[in-house]
Design a protein around this motif. Sequence first.
Motif, PDB file in Angstrom:
ATOM      1  N   GLY A 326      88.280  51.243 -44.083  1.00  0.00           N
ATOM      2  CA  GLY A 326      88.841  50.479 -45.193  1.00  0.00           C
ATOM      3  C   GLY A 326      89.818  49.424 -44.722  1.00  0.00           C
ATOM      4  N   ALA A 327      90.631  49.770 -43.721  1.00  0.00           N
ATOM      5  CA  ALA A 327      91.593  48.811 -43.185  1.00  0.00           C
ATOM      6  C   ALA A 327      90.889  47.665 -42.475  1.00  0.00           C
ATOM      7  N   ILE A 328      89.773  47.964 -41.784  1.00  0.00           N
ATOM      8  CA  ILE A 328      88.991  46.898 -41.144  1.00  0.00           C
ATOM      9  C   ILE A 328      88.497  45.906 -42.186  1.00  0.00           C
ATOM     10  N   VAL A 329      87.976  46.424 -43.287  1.00  0.00           N
ATOM     11  CA  VAL A 329      87.410  45.570 -44.338  1.00  0.00           C
ATOM     12  C   VAL A 329      88.501  44.760 -45.027  1.00  0.00           C
ATOM     13  N   TYR A 330      89.648  45.376 -45.303  1.00  0.00           N
ATOM     14  CA  TYR A 330      90.669  44.753 -46.148  1.00  0.00           C
ATOM     15  C   TYR A 330      91.702  43.935 -45.378  1.00  0.00           C
ATOM     16  N   SER A 331      91.803  44.098 -44.076  1.00  0.00           N
ATOM     17  CA  SER A 331      92.794  43.322 -43.315  1.00  0.00           C
ATOM     18  C   SER A 331      92.299  41.893 -43.110  1.00  0.00           C
ATOM     19  N   ASN A 332      93.249  40.961 -43.003  1.00  0.00           N
ATOM     20  CA  ASN A 332      92.894  39.567 -42.750  1.00  0.00           C
ATOM     21  C   ASN A 332      92.447  39.347 -41.317  1.00  0.00           C
ATOM     22  N   SER A 333      92.961  40.156 -40.412  1.00  0.00           N
ATOM     23  CA  SER A 333      92.553  40.061 -39.018  1.00  0.00           C
ATOM     24  C   SER A 333      92.617  41.447 -38.403  1.00  0.00           C
ATOM     25  N   VAL A 334      91.676  41.725 -37.494  1.00  0.00           N
ATOM     26  CA  VAL A 334      91.598  43.021 -36.830  1.00  0.00           C
ATOM     27  C   VAL A 334      91.648  42.792 -35.327  1.00  0.00           C
ATOM     28  N   VAL A 335      92.492  43.561 -34.662  1.00  0.00           N
ATOM     29  CA  VAL A 335      92.657  43.439 -33.216  1.00  0.00           C
ATOM     30  C   VAL A 335      92.409  44.797 -32.582  1.00  0.00           C
ATOM     31  N   THR A 336      91.702  44.813 -31.469  1.00  0.00           N
ATOM     32  CA  THR A 336      91.709  45.997 -30.628  1.00  0.00           C
ATOM     33  C   THR A 336      92.284  45.624 -29.281  1.00  0.00           C
ATOM     34  N   LEU A 346      81.543  47.120 -30.413  1.00  0.00           N
ATOM     35  CA  LEU A 346      80.517  46.406 -31.183  1.00  0.00           C
ATOM     36  C   LEU A 346      79.120  46.950 -30.888  1.00  0.00           C
ATOM     37  N   CYS A 347      79.013  47.693 -29.806  1.00  0.00           N
ATOM     38  CA  CYS A 347      77.699  48.195 -29.383  1.00  0.00           C
ATOM     39  C   CYS A 347      77.469  49.656 -29.714  1.00  0.00           C
ATOM     40  N   SER A 348      78.521  50.412 -29.933  1.00  0.00           N
ATOM     41  CA  SER A 348      78.346  51.841 -30.162  1.00  0.00           C
ATOM     42  C   SER A 348      79.478  52.374 -31.024  1.00  0.00           C
ATOM     43  N   GLY A 349      79.235  53.538 -31.630  1.00  0.00           N
ATOM     44  CA  GLY A 349      80.255  54.178 -32.455  1.00  0.00           C
ATOM     45  C   GLY A 349      79.980  53.997 -33.932  1.00  0.00           C
ATOM     46  N   TRP A 350      80.566  54.875 -34.733  1.00  0.00           N
ATOM     47  CA  TRP A 350      80.335  54.866 -36.179  1.00  0.00           C
ATOM     48  C   TRP A 350      80.891  53.629 -36.863  1.00  0.00           C
ATOM     49  N   LEU A 351      81.861  52.982 -36.232  1.00  0.00           N
ATOM     50  CA  LEU A 351      82.465  51.799 -36.858  1.00  0.00           C
ATOM     51  C   LEU A 351      81.816  50.497 -36.413  1.00  0.00           C
ATOM     52  N   ALA A 352      80.798  50.582 -35.555  1.00  0.00           N
ATOM     53  CA  ALA A 352      80.176  49.367 -35.025  1.00  0.00           C
ATOM     54  C   ALA A 352      79.627  48.481 -36.141  1.00  0.00           C
ATOM     55  N   SER A 353      79.014  49.078 -37.147  1.00  0.00           N
ATOM     56  CA  SER A 353      78.443  48.297 -38.247  1.00  0.00           C
ATOM     57  C   SER A 353      79.521  47.524 -38.992  1.00  0.00           C
ATOM     58  N   ALA A 354      80.635  48.199 -39.312  1.00  0.00           N
ATOM     59  CA  ALA A 354      81.734  47.528 -40.017  1.00  0.00           C
ATOM     60  C   ALA A 354      82.344  46.431 -39.154  1.00  0.00           C
ATOM     61  N   LEU A 355      82.455  46.679 -37.862  1.00  0.00           N
ATOM     62  CA  LEU A 355      83.034  45.676 -36.967  1.00  0.00           C
ATOM     63  C   LEU A 355      82.113  44.477 -36.795  1.00  0.00           C
ATOM     64  N   LEU A 356      80.808  44.731 -36.713  1.00  0.00           N
ATOM     65  CA  LEU A 356      79.852  43.624 -36.618  1.00  0.00           C
ATOM     66  C   LEU A 356      79.891  42.770 -37.881  1.00  0.00           C
ATOM     67  N   THR A 357      79.965  43.420 -39.032  1.00  0.00           N
ATOM     68  CA  THR A 357      80.032  42.696 -40.301  1.00  0.00           C
ATOM     69  C   THR A 357      81.266  41.811 -40.357  1.00  0.00           C
ATOM     70  N   ASN A 358      82.357  42.293 -39.726  1.00  0.00           N
ATOM     71  CA  ASN A 358      83.628  41.565 -39.763  1.00  0.00           C
ATOM     72  C   ASN A 358      83.981  40.966 -38.401  1.00  0.00           C
ATOM     73  N   HIS A 359      82.951  40.640 -37.597  1.00  0.00           N
ATOM     74  CA  HIS A 359      83.199  40.203 -36.230  1.00  0.00           C
ATOM     75  C   HIS A 359      83.955  38.882 -36.150  1.00  0.00           C
ATOM     76  N   ASP A 360      83.878  38.073 -37.194  1.00  0.00           N
ATOM     77  CA  ASP A 360      84.549  36.772 -37.151  1.00  0.00           C
ATOM     78  C   ASP A 360      86.068  36.901 -37.197  1.00  0.00           C
ATOM     79  N   LYS A 361      86.568  38.034 -37.613  1.00  0.00           N
ATOM     80  CA  LYS A 361      88.024  38.235 -37.639  1.00  0.00           C
ATOM     81  C   LYS A 361      88.459  39.323 -36.658  1.00  0.00           C
ATOM     82  N   TYR A 362      87.593  39.674 -35.726  1.00  0.00           N
ATOM     83  CA  TYR A 362      87.838  40.760 -34.784  1.00  0.00           C
ATOM     84  C   TYR A 362      88.191  40.180 -33.416  1.00  0.00           C
ATOM     85  N   HIS A 363      89.315  40.618 -32.850  1.00  0.00           N
ATOM     86  CA  HIS A 363      89.833  40.060 -31.598  1.00  0.00           C
ATOM     87  C   HIS A 363      90.125  41.185 -30.601  1.00  0.00           C
ATOM     88  N   GLY A 364      89.945  40.895 -29.332  1.00  0.00           N
ATOM     89  CA  GLY A 364      90.330  41.818 -28.271  1.00  0.00           C
ATOM     90  C   GLY A 364      91.484  41.242 -27.483  1.00  0.00           C
TER      91      GLY A 364
END
Length: 603
Positions: A326-336, A346-364
């Motif tokens: 929920g925090a991934i979806v609702y946050s303006n930006s997500v950082v790992t 982005l390649c594995s894990g239960w959250l990969a789908s949510a992260l791929l959907t929100n990849h444009d705001k996902y930063h490492g």
Amino acid sequence: MEVVRIAVTSPVFGVSKTKLSDCCFVPVRRKKTIVGRKFVFNSTTDFSNRSSFDRKIQAIHLEQVAADKPKSLTGLVKDVDWPSPSDEIPFWKRKFHAHDANTEIPVNIEKDSDLLHVIHVTAEMAPIAKVGGLGDVVTGLARACLLRGHKVDVMLPFYECIQKDNIQELSLMSTYNSYHDGNWIQTNAYSGLVSDIPVIFIEPTNQFFKGEDVYGGSYNELEAYLFFSRACLEWMQVTGTQPDIIHVHEWQTGALPLLYWDMYSYLSLQKPRIVLTIHNMEHYGECRQEQLNKCGLDGSLYATIDKAIDDRTIGHNPERLSLLKGAIVYSNSVVTVSPTYLKETLCSGWLASALLTNHDKYHGILNGIDTVLWNPASDVFLPTNYHAHNTDGKKICKQYLQRGLGLAFEGRVPLVVCISRLVAQKGLHLITHAISHIEKQGGQMIVLGKAPDGRVQRDFEALANLHNKGSTTRILLMYSEELSHMLYAAADMVLVPSIYEPCGLAQMIGMRYGSVPIVRKTGGLADTVFDMDDQSQPEMANGFVFEGIDEGSLSQTLDRAFSYYKDKPIEWEKLVQKVMQIDNSWNKTASKYIDVYNSIRVR
């Protein structure tokens, strides 16, 4: 008015062996021991401005540290109060100066011109409420942004276990009510300074956050953090506080973005934007709909694939929610916490789908380490201090630890330390194998850590009973912040054999203290440690790396490290100096967080 002694050598457990002739005494508001050279001040020196005074001292120290005349090893040894395993009080439990006694203010950090107000909302903060790396990251990033001129606050539960002596200027700010499960709970908000960082402590008057430890009290932990997430927003609402950024961390504060966008943004709290940092995706924040209801949200509204339903439970009865999703979806930006971990997630894990959907705001963004708290040149927990240009003190730290734990201290023997939570992620079978292999190879090993799983704890207790009677291995099933500092300083090598590691701080702290890392190539370990035998980038070589998860891969790498240590002592010393000078500070990476903040802020 208290007195500060500025001495050639650092204090050892609160007592300096330095002669009075080597010191000057300075009146200040509160005690602060500063490591440096002998200073002489004239009668016109102005100490009324504490901040100015600190900066002057630090400027002199930074400019002259490389020019210090090395104190002889014999002189250092004479100053040491050597410990023994038979001491009534273990050496790591002796009295030290307060946690902020070695606080330094670097003077070479440029201030940003476009300033922000950032509030971190977190379950942990080093050193007062630290369980893992989360606490270190919050403190380090907060301080780095403060030093660049930004306004930063940290909001933290006022855990009953927090030692109030480690909080400066603690005072009650306000009392207000915050909602939980149909009731409005009276809540106190306190302000204080922790390592010179402003902290707002949230204390509900119910049973939440009562207990001897940060986690694991008799209260419902999930409900307590749901309450805390709303209580932080409620405090901002009632006090009219409008930060530019609310920075939330991990699943514990995962409900805050939902509460903000579906509740508080419709009230007067409209300016902030939300950044989420995911430190470890192993913890999803699994939550039932009726539990989410208790913070005032309608849990059923979030049970969809595009919001907060836990993908692992789809089709189950009942389906559950994931606060982290929920925090991934609702946050303006997500950082790992590292570029490699971003790719892995982005390649594995239960959250990969949510992260791929929100990849444009996902930063490492690679974590840094707090180079104020972790500084061998001024660390109050060490028997003597040292730096990259004079590492003699590290030899004393090694012998000090060996003597205190009853290890053999004669001869040049490689000492490997592993400081870790004893959980599957950390490569338990590899840690176990390392204990026996290092012993067979004539080295020494110390393991420091606890296992939350009782079965794992019992397995390591059996190992401790087997190995701790000798003079080569110590398995210490506990956690001590003081002892961890001593271990990093004493070690020749630090072992991090993680199966997966989002970032890892141990390898960076180890390098800061001149301990060469031995790591498995994964996550942030792959971003920070580069193999000595990798001819493609010799200028970056700073440790020993293996890729497999089998014992043989680890054995080969340990053998390579031991051979380098034993056969090439001059090259090893150069490697120690090299890794100590690598910049893994938060100042190096804080600018990337500030870029993220600026990309989403409301102007």
